[in-house]
Design a protein around this motif. Sequence first.
Motif, PDB file in Angstrom:
ATOM      1  N   PRO A 101      41.078  29.287  32.660  1.00  0.00           N
ATOM      2  CA  PRO A 101      40.797  30.233  31.564  1.00  0.00           C
ATOM      3  C   PRO A 101      41.329  31.634  31.796  1.00  0.00           C
ATOM      4  N   TYR A 102      41.984  31.861  32.931  1.00  0.00           N
ATOM      5  CA  TYR A 102      42.521  33.190  33.213  1.00  0.00           C
ATOM      6  C   TYR A 102      43.999  33.242  32.820  1.00  0.00           C
ATOM      7  N   LEU A 103      44.350  34.202  31.973  1.00  0.00           N
ATOM      8  CA  LEU A 103      45.718  34.337  31.473  1.00  0.00           C
ATOM      9  C   LEU A 103      46.227  35.736  31.765  1.00  0.00           C
ATOM     10  N   ASP A 104      47.547  35.858  31.893  1.00  0.00           N
ATOM     11  CA  ASP A 104      48.137  37.177  32.083  1.00  0.00           C
ATOM     12  C   ASP A 104      48.424  37.815  30.725  1.00  0.00           C
ATOM     13  N   GLU A 105      49.092  38.962  30.750  1.00  0.00           N
ATOM     14  CA  GLU A 105      49.333  39.686  29.501  1.00  0.00           C
ATOM     15  C   GLU A 105      50.285  38.937  28.574  1.00  0.00           C
ATOM     16  N   TYR A 106      50.967  37.922  29.098  1.00  0.00           N
ATOM     17  CA  TYR A 106      51.886  37.135  28.278  1.00  0.00           C
ATOM     18  C   TYR A 106      51.241  35.852  27.763  1.00  0.00           C
ATOM     19  N   GLY A 107      49.935  35.708  27.990  1.00  0.00           N
ATOM     20  CA  GLY A 107      49.245  34.527  27.500  1.00  0.00           C
ATOM     21  C   GLY A 107      49.503  33.281  28.312  1.00  0.00           C
ATOM     22  N   GLU A 108      49.838  33.427  29.599  1.00  0.00           N
ATOM     23  CA  GLU A 108      50.166  32.270  30.438  1.00  0.00           C
ATOM     24  C   GLU A 108      49.234  32.199  31.633  1.00  0.00           C
ATOM     25  N   THR A 109      49.041  30.976  32.093  1.00  0.00           N
ATOM     26  CA  THR A 109      48.270  30.778  33.310  1.00  0.00           C
ATOM     27  C   THR A 109      49.185  30.971  34.521  1.00  0.00           C
ATOM     28  N   ASP A 110      48.550  31.060  35.676  1.00  0.00           N
ATOM     29  CA  ASP A 110      49.325  31.227  36.916  1.00  0.00           C
ATOM     30  C   ASP A 110      48.646  30.421  38.012  1.00  0.00           C
ATOM     31  N   GLN A 111      48.743  29.087  37.896  1.00  0.00           N
ATOM     32  CA  GLN A 111      48.107  28.219  38.874  1.00  0.00           C
ATOM     33  C   GLN A 111      48.841  28.341  40.201  1.00  0.00           C
ATOM     34  N   GLY A 112      48.091  28.631  41.249  1.00  0.00           N
ATOM     35  CA  GLY A 112      48.682  28.838  42.560  1.00  0.00           C
ATOM     36  C   GLY A 112      49.146  30.254  42.797  1.00  0.00           C
ATOM     37  N   LEU A 113      48.938  31.153  41.819  1.00  0.00           N
ATOM     38  CA  LEU A 113      49.332  32.566  41.928  1.00  0.00           C
ATOM     39  C   LEU A 113      50.793  32.710  42.322  1.00  0.00           C
ATOM     40  N   ARG A 114      51.652  31.933  41.678  1.00  0.00           N
ATOM     41  CA  ARG A 114      53.075  31.983  42.029  1.00  0.00           C
ATOM     42  C   ARG A 114      53.731  33.252  41.495  1.00  0.00           C
ATOM     43  N   ARG A 115      53.330  33.668  40.283  1.00  0.00           N
ATOM     44  CA  ARG A 115      53.927  34.879  39.718  1.00  0.00           C
ATOM     45  C   ARG A 115      53.158  36.126  40.103  1.00  0.00           C
ATOM     46  N   GLY A 116      51.830  35.974  40.241  1.00  0.00           N
ATOM     47  CA  GLY A 116      51.028  37.086  40.738  1.00  0.00           C
ATOM     48  C   GLY A 116      50.672  38.137  39.711  1.00  0.00           C
ATOM     49  N   ASN A 117      50.905  37.886  38.416  1.00  0.00           N
ATOM     50  CA  ASN A 117      50.554  38.882  37.406  1.00  0.00           C
ATOM     51  C   ASN A 117      49.045  39.046  37.328  1.00  0.00           C
ATOM     52  N   PRO A 118      48.580  40.242  36.996  1.00  0.00           N
ATOM     53  CA  PRO A 118      47.129  40.419  36.801  1.00  0.00           C
ATOM     54  C   PRO A 118      46.617  39.476  35.719  1.00  0.00           C
ATOM     55  N   LEU A 119      45.488  38.860  35.983  1.00  0.00           N
ATOM     56  CA  LEU A 119      44.939  37.847  35.080  1.00  0.00           C
ATOM     57  C   LEU A 119      43.622  38.341  34.491  1.00  0.00           C
ATOM     58  N   ARG A 120      43.415  38.017  33.235  1.00  0.00           N
ATOM     59  CA  ARG A 120      42.180  38.359  32.538  1.00  0.00           C
ATOM     60  C   ARG A 120      41.577  37.081  31.942  1.00  0.00           C
ATOM     61  N   LEU A 121      40.273  37.098  31.807  1.00  0.00           N
ATOM     62  CA  LEU A 121      39.583  35.931  31.254  1.00  0.00           C
ATOM     63  C   LEU A 121      39.878  35.816  29.767  1.00  0.00           C
ATOM     64  N   CYS A 122      40.330  34.637  29.359  1.00  0.00           N
ATOM     65  CA  CYS A 122      40.601  34.358  27.948  1.00  0.00           C
ATOM     66  C   CYS A 122      39.420  33.566  27.401  1.00  0.00           C
ATOM     67  N   LYS A 123      38.704  34.151  26.455  1.00  0.00           N
ATOM     68  CA  LYS A 123      37.509  33.493  25.926  1.00  0.00           C
ATOM     69  C   LYS A 123      37.860  32.185  25.229  1.00  0.00           C
ATOM     70  N   ALA A 124      38.964  32.173  24.482  1.00  0.00           N
ATOM     71  CA  ALA A 124      39.341  30.949  23.765  1.00  0.00           C
ATOM     72  C   ALA A 124      39.626  29.814  24.748  1.00  0.00           C
TER      73      ALA A 124
END
Length: 2004
Positions: free
Chosen positions: A1946-1969
């Motif tokens: 449920p955590y997405l970055d500012e581009y609306g994407e997940t980052d499983q394994g923290l490969r990209r490392g962008n800051p993630l925010r909780l997406c309620k949807a």
Amino acid sequence: MDRYDMDDVVVAPPPEHDDGSYPLKEWRLKHQAGTLTRNDLIDYFKKESPKYFEFQNETETDDSNAPTYSFMVSVQTLNFDEQVSTSSKASMLLQEIKRLQESKHAVTCGSLKCMFKESLAKEEIIDVMVEFMLGDNPATALEKLQLEGNTATVCGKVFKNGEPTYSCRECGVDPTCVLCVNCFKRSAHRFHKYKMSSSGGGGCCDCGDDEAWKRDQYCELHLANRKNPLESKIITNAVLERAEVCFSAILAFCVNYLQIEPNASLQCLDGELDGANFCTVLYNDESHTFDQVIQTLTKIAKCRHKDAMEIVAAIDREGRAVVKCDTFKECNDLKTAIENQMIPPSGMLTNPRHSQSLRTSVLNINSVACQQFALQLLSWFQEFLVRHYLFRKRFAQLVQQKNESFCIRLILEYDVKLWKTARTCWHRLLISGMLMEYENKMVLAQEFSRRYATIVQDFISDDHDHSFSIVSLSVQLFTVPSIAHHLIAQESILYKLLHTFYHVAIEKFIHNRRLHFSKNIASMAFFKRANYILYDLRYLLSLKPEVLSNKLRNGFIEGCKALMPVLNVMQGMESITRQMGQHMDYEPEWECAFNLHIKLASTISQVIEWAASDVTLLRKLYKKTVQALLSNNFIVGNEKVEPKTVAGHVADCLIYDVSTHPVSIHLPLSRFYAGIYLHLGAHDLTYDSLQAETEALNIKLTPREIIEPVLCTQAMIAQVAAGMWRRNGYSLLHQLYFYRNVRCRVEMLDRDIVCLQIGASLMESNEFLIHMLNKFNMIAWAQPNYEAELAQSTVDDEFMRQLSMTDEFLELLIVIIGERWMPGVSLVTEEDRLRKEIIQLLCIKSHSHSELSRALPDGNGGSNDSIIEDVINTVAVFKKPVGAESKGVYELKEHLYEDFNVYFYHYTKEDKSKAEELQRERRKNKNELVCCPPPMLPQLTPAFKSMANILQCNVFLSITTMIMDRALDAHSRSFTESHLQKVLHLLGFAIQEELSEYYPFLSFYERSQKYGVLEKLDELARCPRLEAHRDFVLWTIRRFKELQAKQAPNVSASTSSAASTSAGTSVETAQSDYQPLTSEQQARLEKEARSRLAAERRAKIMAQMQNAQKSFMKSNAEMFASTATEEGAAGAAGVATTSKPATESVMDWDDIPELGAAALIPEPAKTVACLGERRCASEIGDNSFKCILCFEDCCVSSSGSPLVSSAFLQTSRVIYSAPSVGGLKSALHVSCCGHVMHYNCWKEYYSSEETKELRRPQRNRVSLTQAQNVEFHCPYCRTLSNTVLPVSEALAKFSSPLMPAASTGAGAGASSENVLPLDCYVELMRTLASELAYIEHSWPATAAGTAAATTTTAASTSAASPSSALSPSSAAAAAAGASPSLASSSSATSSSSPWSPWSPSSSRSSMMVSDDEWLNNIYPRSADILRRSNIIGDLMQFERSAQVVDKPLMHPNWIEMMGSFHKAMRNATQSQLQGQASKDSSSIAADIELDTVSLLWNTCSYTLQALEVYLYAIQKPLKAELPMRHQSCASNLVRACALYSSTLTVPQLRSQSQQGAKLLDTIFNQKGPSVLEWDCFRMLVQLNFMVPNLLVCADASKAIVASGSMFDFYTLQTCFLANMTKAVICFDYDKEMAKHNDADVEDLLQQSTSTAAPAITMLQYVEQLPAKIKHNLAIFYIKNNMAARVRQFERDGRQREEYEEMELEMSGEDGGATTSTSATTLAGDCTPKHLAMLLEYVKRQQSSFLRCACLFYRCMTDVDFPDTFPTDQPDRFDLMCQYLGLEPQLGVYFDMESVYATMMQSFASHPYIRTELFERSVSKRQGNAPSSSSASSSEKESIALVPCQRPLPHLVTLYEDYSDLINSVSDIFCPNNEREEMKTPTMCLICGTILCGHSYCCQPELGKTNVGACTHHAHDCGAEVGIFLRIRDCQVVYLGRGKGCFVQPPYLDEYGETDQGLRRGNPLRLCKAAYDRIFLQWLGHNLHEEIARLNENASVAVTQWHHM
């Protein structure tokens, strides 16, 4: 490491002389005398440390009667005699144990536990040493040191494995610069663009390092430290002197002991070779798997499996473990056995490291103790050095003393001799002691670089991971720019690294001066470890200096000298030759070569960048590269030269046939030359000027030699595309894939094209093209007579290949001319190149940010990310995601589509076709020419300017005109349309290059006139065969006209006008007199012609039909005349006649709502009710279906073939997961897809699926236990299923017709004469309860009879299933949906019944009867029950009320289907109970029976409750259209339950009579749990299905099918009143007022009570109630409401005696008599506002019950919800009551003259409620303190309140910011090891528990099987399924029993994407949807389905989910 227990153990006190003051005094005296040496401290360490080491040997045997021996030894330094005595005693005891074991022939299972008491060791040794250093009060001194604040300006915190780290994208010098959590939170970087990742362990925080950051180098904490002075008042010279002695002692002691095979081990023997003083120690390696080591320990060391797993976990965690403590002989024998076990039987050791045995050693126990203390010393020392700069300074001075055993050189070199934990301790010590200050860091770096070759060779021969090797320190040293440059200049580190790599890594693979890797796993692993040198190279060169000194320049050139041999042997490595005859025998090795290239590519780019910054470097490096190229003879050595002629031009070409000679993808030397060449122009260097310098050195490199190797590679790639290399296997295809892949192409494909562009610029253009034609074997093709020669030969494969080769040749030519967005080739920058790449990617499709990032090459610097984002924003627009499933994507700006190049060289064939199709569609929509024209090209640099001449040379023009001629020739065989498209593309380049006027020498227009290009284009435009390319031809002609107008301005005006049209002009303006139609215009004209012809044909047919009609009417004139007369009569009837057919229609239109307020609630006569006196007729739907397996039409009938629908049965506790007092429960849930099939068809399908499941490989599936159901998929929709649900007829077909009153629409008075009233029903139920209890007491069921009631046995303690094994009161509690904890107290209240107080012994001694005798002679008839109940009514009224019918005859297969469903329920329940049995096997018998009949009723109620909760969560009212899967599931399940209840066998009836007696006693006699503990809907379902047939079961021919009878209605009323009573009791006025402010309360009370007109508010309703009812309501509230009574008790201050008297008064039958206190309370607490709030609360609390009841009775009666039900708003209380036949006005129920009030008072007067009230009152008065008196007075626990409306289940609340979540678990330790952090912290999203995922150390048992912590937790928390968030990986796991899947977190970055394994490392925010999507899948019981769906893909990797 040993499994050390950190808990302190009580031991014997040490001797008096060993107190802490003794060594302290001795040390101080010696220090004053100047005789203290480090050996004094070392001797003390050696003597004292064994005291704190203990081991315990526990031996077990497989004989349960055999004794267990415990042997515990505390290792202390005793005198020799005592040691001999102890060892001899130990030997004797061990021998005795062995003798006993051998005598019993038992297998020994040893359990060894070692302990080192670190807390005692610190107190007795380390604290004494600290006191010696710092003085008598060391704690105060350390506090003062901390206040001085001079810890360090550099953080230096060492990261643990998995710890979160942060890097700043804006400020970091390179990506390796990271911050720890604490520094990041206190720094300015938290407001920048940062990157988040997890550490691999071993690195350290760079906060405070000036060279790591461009700005904001310090956080707030270390910025303050920077201002502190370096001196200290605490640390004097004397302290430093003492510290030096201690430091040297620590270092010497640790160096001496911390080795795997230490010499000190022998020193500890002291001549002792006997006794149990030895240990066998097993060490970690990376060669053997966990299972191999576990198998060895269980087989050789005779360990239990659980102990072996713990040992393996300890070895993996710490690096070693003690597996045996015994005599030297025993330990050595075990060591030998373990080592021999793992040797391969063949004995052929390909590599010693990979085929070696497990590493073991035998050590003295004293040595092990000293080693453990040394580890503790190092850990403490590292923390101590951080305290002050002066400590670190003295430490650095010590380790720089070269003659010491602990100097840096020896520490670095002996690292390989240590195990995991010891290495980590030394690394952390070096980081803390040497890396905090720059001077010390420089010293360490110099020593590290001098020993680099030795260290790396040790690392390669070792097998530990890189993070555990001293080599990993290179990232801390080589990434500091000043240190790296110093090492290059002074220590020649660049040369050392490359020289070491050459000789250590690749020299052994060189054959014939070229690299060739063998296909050997061992060599591949060896080479993989050697590649870490290349990472160090990348660190060294990561930041180029602004100015190069002479020493740095010389050091760099020296390093490049070592680079050249590496590139030289790589040139042509892994060369391949085309297979001609047969396929290759085996695939050659190719991965190593590409791995080498990938690792080295960034280094090559960095070297080129360094060289480009300095002209001297560039000049020298160019010469060395030319020299290396000439020395390499791959392809260009000694080859023959032959002249070739094309179009009158001759060129001397190398004769090297690619199809027969070796060719290689790997040409790094040629590519390196191309990279160097690109930078010559920036320093005004040219090929010619440098050629003169090289010729002076007898070095001459011709352009032909430059391009030849690359041209051969391109020819080979073309031949592969033409299908000529098919026999070379997949390895070649894989190489070509990576050749173009984004990871390799920068230094492969891109450099190759540059290399060819260099050749094109240096060679004469005609000559260059002839070289290309020669290499592609196309010299003959380019001759004019080729077509004539071809006509004489036959068409074969070679001919088709030639066509393909022509395509490849033309495309390569397009790439050479067009792909010039490269700095150095054209006047562009790196940003322009990146911009072009992004434009081409976005022309394929819209890309998400992650897709763009993956498709772009990695930059060398850390700032690459910000550059990419800036460029993306200039060319694209970001579209934000819509919904949880979608991603945000970038779309290309419209005007940039003109830059699209269809032949972009980074496109694959798929990319090219997608992009071309998209662009053609876009241009078609814009009404432009439908083609993909070439873009404008950037201007070439001076060095490459001559490359443009290719576009006008004779060979080029000859080729283009020849292809156009062949295109126009209808008989040409050597032409395809793609040839023409590429030629038009090349012509477009030529035209646009001349239009750009960049090159004065370019005169394409003039030369093309000689060849008649324009005339040929005109002919092509008119050629019908080439219609597909007509628009492209027209575009080319138009551009040619523009060029013509520019070259000849005196042309005619019309021509000028036509030529001025731009490339993007619309199709309408593109047409002119001399031009043919475009393809778009042509298509439009053809469409218009087709439409015209169709219209004409249609008109002709219609005319024919009209003529036929007229002819028919003429021939039948009389008939049409009579019809006209009737129509006239009908017309005279007027408007009234028009509405008559509607009213007489078959359909009933009475349901159409009227307008106005009256339409909102129907009149009583029109009310739609499914129950009660006004019940409507059932609306039986269509019963016809189509079997999804045999596709036959079928219908549901009792006599026909039975039908089933696949269903999935699962254990669940979703709606029980909300926190409540009731505790943990679980139930069974059914889901169904609704697709119907014949039962026999399904059996065949299921049999084949079961066989298929068992045939699948075991590794891909979960092994099924006997208690698990075989899963299969619905044959139609692939929904997961594990059983089937019968599809039954509507229940109304089995019941008697409706009552006359209901059917005729008569009033209530008429119906009451035909049926029994509610009070008679209550009396009847009480009589039945007494009869059943008496029968059960007197004639209990036999064992055989009970066994027959259930077909299998299993353990049963689930709250979901009423347990027949519980005590009567406990079983009653279970039947009522309450906790069994009330069993003990409920038995006390059961004494009021004359048959209740029986005991188990008396039951067993009673008379046993058979089933038949029980039914025929003992069980009462319905008439007898009616007579004994003393009610006024006859048998006919009873049968009408209950709707007694003849027992339905069901198909034999229907009973079989239900048996199958029962088996599935039992299996699911047993599977859930396995875990409970493993926890408390003593309390659960293996043969307790499962009452599956009651389990069926509970499953039905839970399924409907779960459906109601799900509908409530998604805000869907009852009237809204339900999905088929929900509708069919509920309907089929209710019908199956109702029919099954009427077809029970006698044993099942006996079992049901027991349950029924307890249930009826609970409800109607107030025995057992109180109403507060009831789940009213669950009891409603049980009453409906269980009780009615108990009334008539004595008559075998009669049955009651639950279908909406008056008894069903009374059952509903009973449960409705019980729920209302509970709501009144639980109402708390103060809490309700606290939830809402005054305005909210007013709004609440102003809401309408109903939809009737005129609408009144609840407050008005209460005020309008009759005084008597209002008084009764107030009295009931005051007497029974808990909150009001507690307040009253608190206000009055009465004692317990007074309270009990008050209770007696209240329990009196005169409800109107109240005390004065009650009257006062009535006036104060029962205002109309109070009562209105109460009634509103009751309505809200009833909503869940009513919604469930509506669903239940809708499925039972088939009466559809009325149209008045809302479809887009919440369901309303009054409408639901009307549908259920209940009275919606709540005041009616408080009329004391009605049976309602009597029943409610009965429910409220339960003794448990009075006791609970007293408990709460006393507790409130004592300030919530527990009452001891109350505890002693009653054994009962507090009431387990089941709320009227359960709180909506929810998942845990997560942090909004993901960094807060990952930081919250950064310090969580493994629950089984206090020193080890949790590697994979995993959060259960259902309850929030943090677990250790994927770890062998945390594996509990579940059903006698070791499983992972998450699997075990999921079994309890989620009833075998769970949702887990792996926090450090940002992954959500759905985990079932032995299966699982990863889903989008449920955590997405500012581009609306997940980052499983923290490969990209962008800051993630909780997406309620996204979180809501997970929540709804869980709430809808779809987790198993989602797991199966995601695992159905065969490509999913096999995962051992049960270990998670």
